[in-house]
Design an enzyme around this catalytic site. Structure first.
Site, PDB file in Angstrom:
ATOM      1  N   LYS A  35      -7.114 -38.944  10.027  1.00 20.06           N
ATOM      2  CA  LYS A  35      -7.718 -39.109  11.446  1.00 20.06           C
ATOM      3  C   LYS A  35      -7.959 -37.985  12.387  1.00 20.06           C
ATOM      4  O   LYS A  35      -7.439 -36.899  11.837  1.00 20.06           O
ATOM      5  CB  LYS A  35      -6.698 -40.022  12.118  1.00 20.06           C
ATOM      6  CG  LYS A  35      -5.117 -39.758  12.394  1.00 20.06           C
ATOM      7  CD  LYS A  35      -4.318 -40.799  12.737  1.00 20.06           C
ATOM      8  CE  LYS A  35      -2.885 -39.993  13.075  1.00 20.06           C
ATOM      9  NZ  LYS A  35      -1.599 -41.191  13.117  1.00 20.06           N
ATOM     10  N   ARG A 130       4.602 -50.616  19.181  1.00 17.66           N
ATOM     11  CA  ARG A 130       3.173 -50.284  19.606  1.00 17.66           C
ATOM     12  C   ARG A 130       2.325 -51.548  18.877  1.00 17.66           C
ATOM     13  O   ARG A 130       1.703 -52.516  19.609  1.00 17.66           O
ATOM     14  CB  ARG A 130       2.720 -49.045  19.074  1.00 17.66           C
ATOM     15  CG  ARG A 130       3.146 -47.725  20.037  1.00 17.66           C
ATOM     16  CD  ARG A 130       2.520 -46.426  19.413  1.00 17.66           C
ATOM     17  NE  ARG A 130       2.051 -46.435  17.917  1.00 17.66           N
ATOM     18  CZ  ARG A 130       2.058 -45.375  17.199  1.00 17.66           C
ATOM     19  NH1 ARG A 130       1.874 -44.104  18.023  1.00 17.66           N
ATOM     20  NH2 ARG A 130       1.741 -45.424  15.926  1.00 17.66           N
ATOM     21  N   TYR A 264      -2.454 -14.802  36.404  1.00 16.62           N
ATOM     22  CA  TYR A 264      -2.213 -15.812  37.434  1.00 16.62           C
ATOM     23  C   TYR A 264      -0.835 -16.077  37.858  1.00 16.62           C
ATOM     24  O   TYR A 264       0.020 -16.214  36.864  1.00 16.62           O
ATOM     25  CB  TYR A 264      -3.064 -17.266  37.061  1.00 16.62           C
ATOM     26  CG  TYR A 264      -4.678 -16.987  36.995  1.00 16.62           C
ATOM     27  CD1 TYR A 264      -5.279 -16.672  38.001  1.00 16.62           C
ATOM     28  CD2 TYR A 264      -5.196 -17.190  35.714  1.00 16.62           C
ATOM     29  CE1 TYR A 264      -6.756 -16.592  38.039  1.00 16.62           C
ATOM     30  CE2 TYR A 264      -6.679 -17.147  35.566  1.00 16.62           C
ATOM     31  CZ  TYR A 264      -7.330 -16.785  36.607  1.00 16.62           C
ATOM     32  OH  TYR A 264      -8.678 -16.541  36.576  1.00 16.62           O
ATOM     33  N   MET A 316      -8.068 -19.351  30.490  1.00 18.45           N
ATOM     34  CA  MET A 316      -9.005 -19.988  29.916  1.00 18.45           C
ATOM     35  C   MET A 316      -9.382 -19.345  28.865  1.00 18.45           C
ATOM     36  O   MET A 316      -9.556 -19.986  27.688  1.00 18.45           O
ATOM     37  CB  MET A 316     -10.117 -20.544  30.856  1.00 18.45           C
ATOM     38  CG  MET A 316     -10.992 -21.372  30.220  1.00 18.45           C
ATOM     39  SD  MET A 316     -12.459 -21.785  31.143  1.00 18.45           S
ATOM     40  CE  MET A 316     -11.753 -22.949  32.462  1.00 18.45           C
TER      41      MET A 316
HETATM   42  C1  LIG Z   1      -1.031 -40.760  12.013  1.00 15.76           C
HETATM   43  C2  LIG Z   1      -0.105 -41.791  11.545  1.00 15.76           C
HETATM   44  C3  LIG Z   1       0.430 -41.390  10.123  1.00 15.76           C
HETATM   45  C4  LIG Z   1       0.794 -39.954   9.765  1.00 15.76           C
HETATM   46  O1  LIG Z   1       1.935 -39.517  10.652  1.00 15.76           O
HETATM   47  P1  LIG Z   1       2.530 -38.072  10.368  1.00 15.76           P
HETATM   48  O2  LIG Z   1       3.428 -38.096  11.281  1.00 15.76           O
HETATM   49  O3  LIG Z   1       1.176 -37.153  10.768  1.00 15.76           O
HETATM   50  O4  LIG Z   1       2.702 -37.946   8.750  1.00 15.76           O
HETATM   51  C5  LIG Z   1       1.112 -42.399   9.343  1.00 15.76           C
HETATM   52  N1  LIG Z   1       1.076 -43.658   9.761  1.00 15.76           N
HETATM   53  C6  LIG Z   1       0.084 -44.052  10.913  1.00 15.76           C
HETATM   54  C7  LIG Z   1      -0.015 -45.534  11.077  1.00 15.76           C
HETATM   55  C8  LIG Z   1      -0.256 -43.152  11.629  1.00 15.76           C
HETATM   56  O5  LIG Z   1      -1.212 -43.618  12.537  1.00 15.76           O
END
Ligand SMILES: *Cc1c(COP(=O)(O)O)cnc(C)c1O
Length: 384
Positions: A35, A130, A264, A316
């Protein structure tokens, strides 16, 4: 000449890390979680090594389409399932497996017309709160799915909130057991932290209270060389290799007197004469603005492989570094050819993990890797 900043992607590191995770997962099949464009690395850039995984897990239907176009024929799992009913058509057409975590998705599926029954992963909410059905609701959702002509196979999935933390996973495994006991289907429980920290010695993968490897594991950050539980354990300690290097050059040097300030807000003040370097990298490149540049424990930056501390606020397009450590170590050192590594591998062989930089900015390596900015040119380094 383009601005000297560059990201380097190391596909062989991903390949190596997948091997480490597969070993820990004790025979479970491995979802490579890609992802967020492979956690900022670029799906296309690492695609060649993903054949070491059993399936690809992602969120975005567009990313799913991309991996099919790249020629991936194995399983693809949509980790949040579909977002609207017509997404189910794409699932039919591209043969995507999808998570079902909500009543609405059940209704959409029941109304979906398809020639090809789907493989779904039923998500159980075991305490993360969630996504997913509570254990009892999951059992009825399972029965409903099994009765649908639209569904060919139902697997089980949950997600841990504390696999990297003291609370651990036992409380969630209790809830999991309530959901799955006596019901058929494959299991997927573990993210990187659970694969590394909670996979137990060889046991029956069908008993969730004995192992969390189960049938499928979901490997994310560790595949990219991040330690999910830094600083309890380091990436190197887990045998993981950094899959991304962010590197740049110095574009200016300043000699400061005691009392001079940098950047800054004048947050850094020199207590004695010192030399600082100005690096072509800033928060618009994805470097964290909150990285610590004053006081104790300033953020490390590698200059020709030597750790030098960040000074002042990150701006930046630039950040500043105290050059004293590298000048002390290398008497003939010159700034203009120097390699600056913000995280990843130096050509000297020294590694600076993104986890350490993240820690200094009070975040996690996930955020740094995903935030690599589009303006940074990327090259691929195929060497191991
Ligand atoms: C992103 C995700 C993972 C991977 O998690 P990591 O901590 O990066 O290994 C596993 N399961 C679900 C449902 C996720 O959304």
């Amino acid at each position: 000449m383009p601005r000297p900043i560059q990201a380097v992607i190391h596909p062989q590191a991903v390949h190596h890390n997948l091997g480490v995770l597969r070993e820990r997962a004790q025979g479970a099949k491995v979802w490579a979680v890609i992802k967020a464009n492979a956690y900022g690395h670029g799906i296309e850039r690492i695609f060649s090594v993903l054949s070491a995984a059993d399936g690809l897990a992602l969120l975005d239907l567009e990313e799913a389409r991309r991996v099919r176009e790249l020629g991936w024929r194995g399983p693809v799992l949509l980790l949040e399932g579909v977002f609207e009913p017509r997404d189910l058509e794409l699932c039919s057409n591209l043969d995507l497996w999808h998570v079902v975590h909500h009543e609405r998705q059940l209704d959409w599926l029941a109304a979906h017309k398809t020639q090809q029954p789907h493989h779904v992963f039923l998500k159980v909410n075991t305490g993360m709160n969630r996504l997913g059905f509570g254990p009892l609701a999951a059992r009825s959702a399972h029965a409903r799915l099994m009765a649908m002509p639209q569904v060919a196979e139902v697997s089980w999935m949950t997600h841990f909130s504390d696999a990297d933390a003291p609370r651990g996973i036992d409380h969630q495994l209790q809830a999991w057991k309530q959901a799955v006991e006596g019901v058929e289907g494959e299991y997927s429980l573990s993210n990187s932290a659970a694969i590394l920290r909670h996979a137990k010695s060889p046991t029956d993968a069908r008993k969730p209270d004995q192992t969390v490897a189960a049938d499928w594991v979901r490997a994310g950050i560790a595949m990219y060389g991040g330690a999910p539980d830094h600083p309890q354990q380091t990436a190197a300690g887990w045998g993981l290799q950094a899959a991304m290097t962010l590197r740049s050059r110095l574009i200016a040097v300043q000699n400061l007197q005691a009392g001079d300030t940098v950047g800054y807000g004048s947050t850094f003040q020199a207590t004695q004469a010192m030399t600082i370097g100005v690096v072509a990298c800033g928060y618009a490149d994805g470097y964290p603005r909150h990285a610590k540049g004053q006081g104790e424990h300033r953020t490390p930056v590698l200059i020709d492989g030597v750790e030098c501390p960040l000074v002042g606020r990150v701006s930046m397009d630039m950040l500043c570094v105290d050059l004293q450590p590298v000048m002390n170590q290398q008497p003939a050192w010159s700034p203009w050819e120097a390699e600056v590594v913000l995280w990843g591998r130096s050509q000297t062989g020294t590694i600076l993990s993104a986890d350490r930089v993240a820690e200094s900015a009070q975040t996690i390596s996930y955020e740094l890797l995903c935030a690599l900015a589009p303006r940074v040119p990327v090259v691929i380094d195929h060497t191991p």
